[in-house]
Write an enzyme that holds these catalytic residues in place. Structure first.
Site, PDB file in Angstrom:
ATOM      1  N   LYS A  77       0.791  -1.236   0.000  1.00 65.11           N
ATOM      2  CA  LYS A  77       0.000   0.000   0.000  1.00 65.11           C
ATOM      3  C   LYS A  77       0.824   1.287   0.000  1.00 65.11           C
ATOM      4  CE  LYS A  77      -4.405  -0.689  -0.244  1.00 65.11           C
ATOM      5  NZ  LYS A  77      -5.478   0.185  -0.689  1.00 65.11           N
ATOM      6  N   ASP A 124      -8.001   0.215   6.674  1.00 59.97           N
ATOM      7  CA  ASP A 124      -8.093  -1.024   7.429  1.00 59.97           C
ATOM      8  C   ASP A 124      -6.734  -1.365   8.019  1.00 59.97           C
ATOM      9  OD1 ASP A 124      -6.470  -2.544   5.398  1.00 59.97           O
ATOM     10  OD2 ASP A 124      -8.074  -1.692   4.198  1.00 59.97           O
TER      11      ASP A 124
HETATM   12  C1  LIG Z   1      -3.272  -6.347   1.680  1.00 62.36           C
HETATM   13  C2  LIG Z   1      -4.307  -5.722   0.829  1.00 62.36           C
HETATM   14  N1  LIG Z   1      -4.615  -6.291  -0.338  1.00 62.36           N
HETATM   15  C3  LIG Z   1      -5.536  -5.769  -1.155  1.00 62.36           C
HETATM   16  C4  LIG Z   1      -6.218  -4.624  -0.804  1.00 62.36           C
HETATM   17  C5  LIG Z   1      -7.290  -4.116  -1.721  1.00 62.36           C
HETATM   18  O1  LIG Z   1      -7.016  -2.866  -2.260  1.00 62.36           O
HETATM   19  P1  LIG Z   1      -8.211  -1.937  -2.744  1.00 62.36           P
HETATM   20  O2  LIG Z   1      -8.923  -1.446  -1.512  1.00 62.36           O
HETATM   21  O3  LIG Z   1      -7.543  -0.863  -3.502  1.00 62.36           O
HETATM   22  O4  LIG Z   1      -9.116  -2.759  -3.551  1.00 62.36           O
HETATM   23  C6  LIG Z   1      -5.928  -3.996   0.395  1.00 62.36           C
HETATM   24  C7  LIG Z   1      -6.615  -2.773   0.791  1.00 62.36           C
HETATM   25  O5  LIG Z   1      -6.400  -2.202   1.844  1.00 62.36           O
HETATM   26  C8  LIG Z   1      -4.948  -4.551   1.244  1.00 62.36           C
HETATM   27  O6  LIG Z   1      -4.630  -4.002   2.421  1.00 62.36           O
END
Ligand SMILES: Cc1ncc(COP(=O)(O)O)c(C=O)c1O
Length: 408
Positions: A77, A124
């Site tokens: 992220k 989150d």
């Molecule tokens: C580890 C991880 N994977 C995937 C995602 C999904 O990303 P998005 O919210 O842009 O769909 C998140 C989102 O916080 C994440 O923390």
């Protein structure tokens, strides 16, 4: 109820006939990566091949991009948050992003000019950590809001980056609105990883930030003699990550764009439901959005990525939590000869569903629908490592979220 539901996207269009992909081209991605390279913490994350797993599932190869190695922050992220903050500072300092002196900012050389800038976000966990980390490097305060039920360790990791962090009693989407209101009242700059009407510039930068990992993956594939993958499994919360990765691979000239499969937890499957509705409009999932995949517990698609997903995704899957747990266990205990990947709840779900699609009771039908065969090369992105170490051990050591057939 079945453990996963598959929907082939009835609205899929040929590339060029749908949403514009100009922000996600290789040229744009190179520009973004040049910015990330200015951080001494930057290095491409590993791309590993699970060749033995692929053979056992009747596929040509499975590649996993391991984002647990990103900037020492255990998740991808920070790529988005750091690029968005860079763009905000570049504008504030009236300099093109290409010329932004990241090292100078970190050394405090621009402190007089950046004093007064403060950032806010909802998260989150992983996005907030990336924003908090970058804000600290840039000597700016950050205010981070988390939904109810967030793991304490994730809040602690954010506070350890110097940010003020609060766990609210709201779900993710309402926490985003709260952060927005607080930002408005206090003059903080909202750096959110999701877009809505009238708020698209910063989320676009966040999405562009994610193209660094896609650009690295394409280069790493080519270095190994593989071309663009035939299939991408992309986990989605608000969809910014999936939209950016799908946008990047769809925009690669020459060759057939990969079939992108969007994967979501059953209780937060807003893209699945939006695609199923079939009228091109996004749908929201309300309520608690309960899932062990904390990063994917989002009920409202981002307006920016929704159009890309709507127009170019091949399929969507709405899945039960134990498939993410299976993915964590498969990656933690690979077949002999395959490397181990430490992958967290939101990172491993693609692996868990792929294994099930290829070897579960409905393998014949599912494989056919998705065009998965012995010529297929699948790219999975393990977007986080063990960001909640307790949950990781509960799943991998103690078998929490067991597959139904193993339950007593
Ligand atoms: C580890 C991880 N994977 C995937 C995602 C999904 O990303 P998005 O919210 O842009 O769909 C998140 C989102 O916080 C994440 O923390």
């Amino acid at each position: 109820m079945q453990e996963m539901e598959l929907l082939l996207n009835p609205q899929r269009k040929p590339v060029g006939e749908g949403a514009k992909l100009a922000d996600f081209t290789r040229e744009e991605s190179r520009r973004v990566r040049d910015y990330h390279r200015k951080f001494r913490e930057y290095s491409p994350t590993p791309l590993v091949s699970l060749l033995n797993l692929a053979k056992s599932l009747g596929l040509a190869n499975i590649f996993v991009k391991d984002e647990s190695k990103r900037f020492g922050l255990n998740a991808f992220k920070v790529l988005g948050g750091s690029y968005a903050l860079g763009r905000v500072l570049a504008r504030h300092l009236r300099t093109p992003i290409e010329e932004l002196d990241v090292e100078g900012i970190r050394n405090g050389a621009f402190a007089d000019k950046t004093r007064g800038l403060a950032f806010a976000t909802a998260t989150d966990g992983n996005h907030g950590r990336g924003v908090a980390w970058t804000a600290r490097q840039f000597h700016c305060p950050a205010h981070v809001f988390m939904p109810r039920g967030s793991a304490a360790v994730r809040a602690d990791n954010i506070r350890a980056c110097g940010a003020d962090c609060r766990i609210t009693d709201l779900n993710y989407d309402d926490t985003v609105r709260l952060a927005g209101r607080q930002a408005g009242e206090n003059g903080w700059i909202m750096v959110q990883d999701t877009a809505w009407k009238d708020y698209e510039e910063i989320p676009r930068w966040v999405m562009q930030g994610y193209t660094t990992l896609a650009g690295e993956a394409l280069e790493q594939l080519r270095e190994r003699g593989a071309e663009s993958p035939s299939h991408l499994f992309l986990q989605a919360g608000v969809g910014s990550f999936a939209g950016a990765a799908l946008g990047f691979f769809a925009a690669v000239p020459a060759g057939k764009p990969p079939a992108a499969v969007i994967v979501e937890p059953r209780n937060a499957d807003c893209h699945f439901r939006s695609l199923a509705a079939g009228d091109g409009e996004p749908r929201a999932v309300k309520g608690d959005l309960t899932t062990m995949m904390a990063g994917l517990a989002c009920g409202e698609p981002s307006t920016l990525s929704w159009e890309i997903i709507r127009d170019y995704a091949a399929a969507a899957l709405s899945v039960d939590d134990h498939l993410a747990a299976n993915g964590m266990r498969i990656l933690a205990a690979p077949l002999p000869g395959d490397p181990r990947v430490v992958s967290g709840e939101s990172g491993a779900v693609g692996c868990g569903v792929l294994e099930r699609i290829c070897s579960g009771p409905e393998a014949g039908t599912l494989r056919k629908k998705l065009g998965l065969d012995s010529g297929s090369t699948v790219l999975l992105i393990s977007t986080e490592g063990d960001t909640s170490p307790e949950i990781y051990r509960d799943v991998v050591w103690r078998g929490r979220f067991p597959a139904p057939e193993t339950r007593a």
